[in-house]
Design a protein around this motif. Structure first.
Motif, mmCIF file in Angstrom:
data_model
loop_
_atom_site.group_PDB
_atom_site.id
_atom_site.type_symbol
_atom_site.label_atom_id
_atom_site.label_comp_id
_atom_site.label_asym_id
_atom_site.label_seq_id
_atom_site.Cartn_x
_atom_site.Cartn_y
_atom_site.Cartn_z
ATOM 1 N N LYS A 1 3.051 1.759 2.856
ATOM 2 C CA LYS A 1 3.250 2.018 4.287
ATOM 3 C C LYS A 1 4.675 2.462 4.613
ATOM 4 O O LYS A 1 4.879 3.467 5.295
ATOM 5 C CB LYS A 1 3.005 0.715 5.060
ATOM 6 N N SER B 1 0.827 -1.211 0.000
ATOM 7 C CA SER B 1 0.000 0.000 0.000
ATOM 8 C C SER B 1 0.860 1.260 0.000
ATOM 9 O O SER B 1 0.383 2.338 -0.362
ATOM 10 C CB SER B 1 -0.927 0.008 1.222
ATOM 11 N N ARG C 1 9.149 -10.048 7.304
ATOM 12 C CA ARG C 1 9.950 -9.782 6.098
ATOM 13 C C ARG C 1 11.197 -8.974 6.454
ATOM 14 O O ARG C 1 11.125 -7.753 6.621
ATOM 15 C CB ARG C 1 9.124 -9.010 5.074
HETATM 16 P P1 GDP Z 1 4.424 -1.363 1.992
HETATM 17 O O1 GDP Z 1 4.548 -2.802 1.605
HETATM 18 O O2 GDP Z 1 3.027 -1.002 2.349
HETATM 19 O O3 GDP Z 1 5.403 -0.929 3.024
HETATM 20 O O4 GDP Z 1 4.689 -0.525 0.660
HETATM 21 P P2 GDP Z 1 6.005 0.203 0.116
HETATM 22 O O5 GDP Z 1 6.232 1.465 0.877
HETATM 23 O O6 GDP Z 1 7.115 -0.769 0.047
HETATM 24 O O7 GDP Z 1 5.508 0.612 -1.331
HETATM 25 C C1 GDP Z 1 5.174 -0.345 -2.318
HETATM 26 C C2 GDP Z 1 5.598 0.183 -3.682
HETATM 27 O O8 GDP Z 1 4.851 1.356 -3.997
HETATM 28 C C3 GDP Z 1 7.057 0.596 -3.719
HETATM 29 O O9 GDP Z 1 7.566 0.255 -4.984
HETATM 30 C C4 GDP Z 1 7.019 2.117 -3.562
HETATM 31 O O10 GDP Z 1 8.114 2.757 -4.150
HETATM 32 C C5 GDP Z 1 5.724 2.450 -4.250
HETATM 33 N N1 GDP Z 1 5.075 3.659 -3.727
HETATM 34 C C6 GDP Z 1 4.832 3.986 -2.441
HETATM 35 N N2 GDP Z 1 4.190 5.183 -2.352
HETATM 36 C C7 GDP Z 1 4.035 5.625 -3.618
HETATM 37 C C8 GDP Z 1 3.425 6.804 -4.206
HETATM 38 O O11 GDP Z 1 2.887 7.688 -3.556
HETATM 39 N N3 GDP Z 1 3.456 6.868 -5.575
HETATM 40 C C9 GDP Z 1 4.024 5.902 -6.342
HETATM 41 N N4 GDP Z 1 3.991 6.051 -7.651
HETATM 42 N N5 GDP Z 1 4.576 4.803 -5.829
HETATM 43 C C10 GDP Z 1 4.594 4.649 -4.497
#
Ligand code: GDP
Length: 294
Positions: A112, A110, A139
C-alpha cells in the motif's frame, strides 16, 4: 510471472497440430489442458471451468478459414477471452475533483505505502500536484516510511503524529490540500495482517467522511486465491472502485490477475512490479493477455 501458464497453454494448442478443423472430439484434450493450466495458475476451478466452456463454445461455432490453423484459431480465442476475463478494455481513473481524493486500502504488507508513493510520482509526472496523507494511527513507522517515499518523489506528506483519529487526519489533510493548491489527495490507510472489524470500520468511516473519487484496494499478487478472498471481504465493506495488483515482478502464478475482476466485478486499474518508484503501470487487459499468449 505467467511463464508457466504461457508454456502450458502453448503446449495445449499443440494437441491441435495437424487437424484441419475444430471438432468436439479433437478439442476435448486441449480444453482440458487449458483448464488444468488455469487451475495450476491458482484460478478457482469454477472460474476455470466457465472460461473453458466459453472458449469451447466459441471455437466450435467458428469456421476455420484456410489461412488459419485450428491451433492459431484457439490461440486467438483464448487470448481474447483472457483479456475479457481480466476486464476487457482499460478502465477509467477519476482524478477530476479539486482536490480529487484517492483512498488506498489493503492488508499490511500488500504494498500500500509503496504504491501510494508510486501513484504520487505517476500523477506528478502527469502534471498533477499531489499530497500524500499518512493515516496510519497504529504504526509510527508507517508514517516515517511514507515520509521517505514522499521525499524520494518530491511530494509533500501530511501527517499528525499525535492524532489518533484517522477520519480527522483525512479531513484535515483535504483542508490542507485546498489551502496549498494541491489537486490530488492520496490517503494511505492503516493495514492489518488479516481482515478485521476494527480496520474495516476505520476505512469505512474515512470513506463516509471524505467521499473519495477513487477507492483503490491494493493486493499482493503472489497471494493467489487469498488475494481474491481478501478482495471480496474489502469490496463488501468498501465497495471500492478498483484494484491495484502489486509484486508482479515476484514469483506469482497469475491467478489473482486472472480472477479478481470476475470475482468482485471491479477492474484492476494499476499493476506494480518492483520497489523502484517508477515501476507503476496502468493495467491493460489486452496487453496482459498478449503477454500470456504473445
Ligand atoms: P504496506 O504495509 O501495505 O504499506 O506495504 P509496503 O508498501 O510497506 O510494502 C511491503 C513490502 O513489499 C516492502 O518491503 C516493499 O518494498 C515491498 N513491495 C511493495 N511493492 C512491491 C512490488 O511491486 N514488488 C516488490 N518486489 N516488492 C514490493
Amino acid at each position: 510471472m505467467f511463464e508457466s501458464l504461457s508454456e502450458r497453454l502453448e503446449g495445449a494448442f499443440k494437441n491441435l497440430k495437424g487437424e484441419a478443423k475444430i471438432t468436439e472430439l479433437n478439442i476435448a484434450a486441449t480444453v482440458k489442458e487449458i483448464r488444468r493450466a488455469l487451475v495450476d495458475a491458482d484460478v478457482n476451478y469454477k472460474i476455470a471451468k466457465e472460461f473453458t466452456d466459453k472458449v469451447k463454445d466459441i471455437a466450435l461455432g467458428t469456421k476455420v478459414i484456410n489461412a488459419v490453423s485450428p491451433g492459431q484459431l484457439m490461440t486467438k480465442i483464448v487470448k481474447d477471452e483472457l483479456a475479457n476475463l481480466m476486464g476487457g478494455t482499460e478502465s477509467s481513473f477519476n482524478i477530476t475533483g479539486n482536490p480529487a481524493v484517492i483512498l488506498i486500502a489493503g492488508l499490511q504488507g500488500s504494498g500500500k505505502t509503496t504504491f501510494s508513493g508510486k501513484l504520487a510520482n505517476y500523477l506528478k509526472s502527469k502534471g498533477k500536484s499531489p499530497l500524500l496523507v499518512a493515516a496510519d494511527i497504529y504504526r509510527p513507522a508507517a508514517i516515517d516510511q511514507l515520509m521517505v517515499l514522499g521525499g524520494q518523489v518530491g511530494v509533500e506528506v501530511y501527517s499528525e503524529r499525535e492524532n489518533k483519529n484517522a477520519v480527522e487526519i483525512a479531513q484535515n489533510a483535504i483542508k490542507e490540500a485546498r489551502a496549498k493548491n494541491k489537486n490530488v489527495v492520496i490517503i494511505d490507510t492503516a493495514g492489518r495482517l488479516a481482515v478485521d472489524e476494527v480496520m474495516m470500520t476505520e476505512v469505512a468511516n474515512i470513506k463516509s467522511a471524505v467521499n473519495p473519487h477513487e477507492i483503490l484496494f491494493v493486493v499482493d499478487s503472489m497471494t493467489g486465491q487469498d488475494a481474491v478472498n481478501t478482495a471480496k471481504a474489502f469490496n463488501e465493506r468498501l465497495d471500492f472502485s478498483g484494484v491495484v495488483l502489486t509484486k508482479l515482478d515476484g514469483d506469482t502464478r497469475g491467478g489473482a490477475a486472472l480472477s479478481i475482476k470476475y470475482t468482485v466485478e471491479k477492474p484492476i486499474k494499476f499493476v506494480s512490479s518492483g520497489e523502484k518508484l517508477d515501476t507503476l503501470d496502468v493495467f491493460y487487459p489486452e496487453r496482459m493477455a498478449q503477454r500470456i499468449l504473445g
